[in-house]
Design a protein around this motif. Structure first.
Motif, PDB file in Angstrom:
ATOM      1  N   VAL A  78     -49.692 -53.074 -82.080  1.00  0.00           N
ATOM      2  CA  VAL A  78     -50.991 -53.258 -82.726  1.00  0.00           C
ATOM      3  C   VAL A  78     -50.838 -53.062 -84.230  1.00  0.00           C
ATOM      4  CG1 VAL A  78     -53.389 -52.503 -82.837  1.00  0.00           C
ATOM      5  CG2 VAL A  78     -52.165 -52.442 -80.645  1.00  0.00           C
ATOM      6  N   THR A  79     -51.242 -54.083 -84.986  1.00  0.00           N
ATOM      7  CA  THR A  79     -51.194 -54.012 -86.443  1.00  0.00           C
ATOM      8  C   THR A  79     -52.607 -53.849 -87.007  1.00  0.00           C
ATOM      9  OG1 THR A  79     -51.383 -56.413 -86.703  1.00  0.00           O
ATOM     10  CG2 THR A  79     -49.165 -55.499 -86.499  1.00  0.00           C
ATOM     11  N   GLU A  80     -52.699 -53.367 -88.246  1.00  0.00           N
ATOM     12  CA  GLU A  80     -54.011 -53.219 -88.878  1.00  0.00           C
ATOM     13  C   GLU A  80     -54.603 -54.561 -89.261  1.00  0.00           C
ATOM     14  OE1 GLU A  80     -54.025 -50.491 -92.104  1.00  0.00           O
ATOM     15  OE2 GLU A  80     -53.325 -48.791 -90.896  1.00  0.00           O
ATOM     16  N   ASP A  81     -53.753 -55.531 -89.566  1.00  0.00           N
ATOM     17  CA  ASP A  81     -54.226 -56.858 -89.953  1.00  0.00           C
ATOM     18  C   ASP A  81     -53.176 -57.879 -89.548  1.00  0.00           C
ATOM     19  OD1 ASP A  81     -52.175 -56.921 -91.986  1.00  0.00           O
ATOM     20  OD2 ASP A  81     -53.487 -55.707 -93.254  1.00  0.00           O
ATOM     21  N   ALA A  82     -53.437 -59.128 -89.905  1.00  0.00           N
ATOM     22  CA  ALA A  82     -52.513 -60.205 -89.557  1.00  0.00           C
ATOM     23  C   ALA A  82     -51.737 -60.697 -90.766  1.00  0.00           C
ATOM     24  CB  ALA A  82     -53.279 -61.350 -88.913  1.00  0.00           C
ATOM     25  N   SER A  83     -51.520 -59.822 -91.735  1.00  0.00           N
ATOM     26  CA  SER A  83     -50.758 -60.197 -92.918  1.00  0.00           C
ATOM     27  C   SER A  83     -49.328 -60.536 -92.538  1.00  0.00           C
ATOM     28  CB  SER A  83     -50.763 -59.063 -93.942  1.00  0.00           C
ATOM     29  OG  SER A  83     -50.065 -57.939 -93.436  1.00  0.00           O
ATOM     30  N   ASP A  84     -48.675 -61.314 -93.400  1.00  0.00           N
ATOM     31  CA  ASP A  84     -47.298 -61.714 -93.127  1.00  0.00           C
ATOM     32  C   ASP A  84     -46.386 -60.503 -92.952  1.00  0.00           C
ATOM     33  OD1 ASP A  84     -48.075 -64.338 -93.291  1.00  0.00           O
ATOM     34  OD2 ASP A  84     -47.284 -64.664 -95.311  1.00  0.00           O
ATOM     35  N   ALA A  85     -46.570 -59.492 -93.799  1.00  0.00           N
ATOM     36  CA  ALA A  85     -45.708 -58.311 -93.729  1.00  0.00           C
ATOM     37  C   ALA A  85     -45.913 -57.550 -92.430  1.00  0.00           C
ATOM     38  CB  ALA A  85     -45.973 -57.401 -94.926  1.00  0.00           C
ATOM     39  N   ALA A  86     -47.176 -57.376 -92.037  1.00  0.00           N
ATOM     40  CA  ALA A  86     -47.473 -56.637 -90.811  1.00  0.00           C
ATOM     41  C   ALA A  86     -46.931 -57.366 -89.590  1.00  0.00           C
ATOM     42  CB  ALA A  86     -48.978 -56.414 -90.674  1.00  0.00           C
ATOM     43  N   MET A  87     -47.115 -58.668 -89.542  1.00  0.00           N
ATOM     44  CA  MET A  87     -46.653 -59.439 -88.394  1.00  0.00           C
ATOM     45  C   MET A  87     -45.133 -59.498 -88.344  1.00  0.00           C
ATOM     46  SD  MET A  87     -49.276 -60.225 -86.645  1.00  0.00           S
ATOM     47  CE  MET A  87     -48.617 -61.480 -85.557  1.00  0.00           C
ATOM     48  N   ALA A  88     -44.491 -59.613 -89.500  1.00  0.00           N
ATOM     49  CA  ALA A  88     -43.022 -59.656 -89.514  1.00  0.00           C
ATOM     50  C   ALA A  88     -42.436 -58.360 -88.975  1.00  0.00           C
ATOM     51  CB  ALA A  88     -42.524 -59.920 -90.927  1.00  0.00           C
ATOM     52  N   HIS A  89     -43.017 -57.230 -89.374  1.00  0.00           N
ATOM     53  CA  HIS A  89     -42.513 -55.946 -88.880  1.00  0.00           C
ATOM     54  C   HIS A  89     -42.743 -55.822 -87.374  1.00  0.00           C
ATOM     55  CE1 HIS A  89     -41.385 -51.721 -88.963  1.00  0.00           C
ATOM     56  NE2 HIS A  89     -42.447 -51.481 -88.208  1.00  0.00           N
ATOM     57  N   ALA A  90     -43.918 -56.196 -86.909  1.00  0.00           N
ATOM     58  CA  ALA A  90     -44.224 -56.104 -85.479  1.00  0.00           C
ATOM     59  C   ALA A  90     -43.267 -56.969 -84.664  1.00  0.00           C
ATOM     60  CB  ALA A  90     -45.666 -56.526 -85.224  1.00  0.00           C
TER      61      ALA A  90
END
Length: 343
Positions: A209-221
């Motif tokens: 679960v990420t806080e948002d769908a930003s590129d950085a958040a999704m890449a880490h997930a």
């Protein structure tokens, strides 16, 4: 929809117990662990501690196999846990991947798995069964109940799950493949004269679960969950070896991504950062796993529920284990949970 938590039994064992307690507090009804005796700690010892430290959680392996232990030992273990803690166990079982291959053995045949499922269930529930030509019964068993859920991907295994298993475990969360495989299981159940709805369907996959769908958040997930495509790829490689790359019996949506696969080292099995899973593209991570904000998880889980999925089991092998359990407990389980689980 019920929810489960799936963990490896890495030391310390107390940490596994603690995470399962956390899951129960957050509304999860099932606690699953890997079963691979060389790679991780013995699961059934830890299952006993989990059961002693929870009130309702149903526990079991995801998944055991017919080759690591003799069948009467497996049955006796489950029946003992049931006697001590009530009927709060479930036997997830499959042909065997890491547990067998790390020990230099091949996965079990479907014929052997079929026989084992029947014998383990019968012995654990107090009935007589034949093991290696000898009739056996556990005379001390009384009132024990053991559902046996089978993990499967290929057409023959799916048909067997529909005919013989109490539940079907699908280790990926792609809606297209889930629909295809659930239909196959249910058709096999109907052909065998069973009520297809009596086969419990469990989808298991990593959730991040990420806080948002930003590129950085999704890449880490995605990097935290990419290992899963490698784990599934071991089973897919077996299917390709059996049926070929272009077989109509196995969807290309399942098999095509492993063309760039080159070997697999079980030393990194099921772990974020596994170097043997670099071949897994982002598209497979997004299809097979649940990654992104809460809304993304809810949308996918609603779709899976519409396809007949009874339980979603969260693989939590990443850097946010506590966070994903808490996020599901706050935002997802209350929305999608249908009521108390049954074993």
């Amino acid at each position: 929809m019920d929810f489960g938590l799936v963990l490896q039994t890495d030391p310390p064992g107390a940490a596994t117990v603690g995470l399962m307690r956390r899951a129960e507090r957050n509304g999860f009804r099932y606690g699953w662990t890997f079963d691979s005796a060389v790679l991780w700690q013995e699961p059934y010892v830890i299952h006993s501690r989990i059961l002693a430290n929870t009130q309702r959680l149903i526990v079991g392996p995801m998944v055991t196999n017919p080759g690591t232990r003799t069948w009467e030992v497996t049955a006796s273990t489950f029946a003992t846990l049931n006697e001590m803690y009530g009927n709060r166990t479930v036997c997830g079982i499959g042909r065997g991947d890491s547990a067998m291959r790390v020990a230099g053995r091949k996965p079990n045949t479907l014929a052997r798995l079929s026989e084992a499922m029947s014998v383990i269930r019968d012995l654990a529930e107090g009935r007589e069964a034949v093991v290696d030509g000898t009739p056996l019964r556990l005379p001390w068993v009384a009132g024990s109940r053991l559902p046996v859920w089978m993990a499967a991907y290929g057409p023959k295994a799916l048909a067997m799950a529909g005919r013989e298993a109490d539940g079907f475990i699908l280790q990926l969360a792609d809606p297209y493949l889930t629909e295809w495989m659930v239909k196959a299981v249910r058709q096999a159940a109907a052909d065998a004269g069973r009520d297809p709805d009596e086969v419990t369907v469990c989808v298991a996959a990593p959730a991040y679960v990420t806080e948002d769908a930003s590129d950085a958040a999704m890449a880490h997930a995605r990097e935290q969950c990419r290992w899963f495509g490698g784990m599934v790829g071991n089973h897919v490689a077996d299917l390709v070896a059996r049926y070929g790359e272009e077989s109509s019996l196995v969807p290309a949506a399942l098999t095509s991504y492993i063309k760039a696969r080159h070997g697999y080292d079980y030393a990194h099995h099921g772990r974020a950062g596994n170097p043997d899973t670099e071949f897994v593209p982002d598209e497979i991570v997004d299809r097979f796993c649940l990654v992104g904000p809460v809304e993304t998880h809810l949308e996918r889980l609603r779709a899976l529920r519409e396809l007949g999925v009874d339980q979603f089991a969260v693989y939590a092998m990443h850097d946010a284990r506590e966070a994903v359990v808490d996020a599901y407990g706050e935002h997802i389980v209350p929305v999608l949970h249908d009521g108390p689980a049954t074993s």
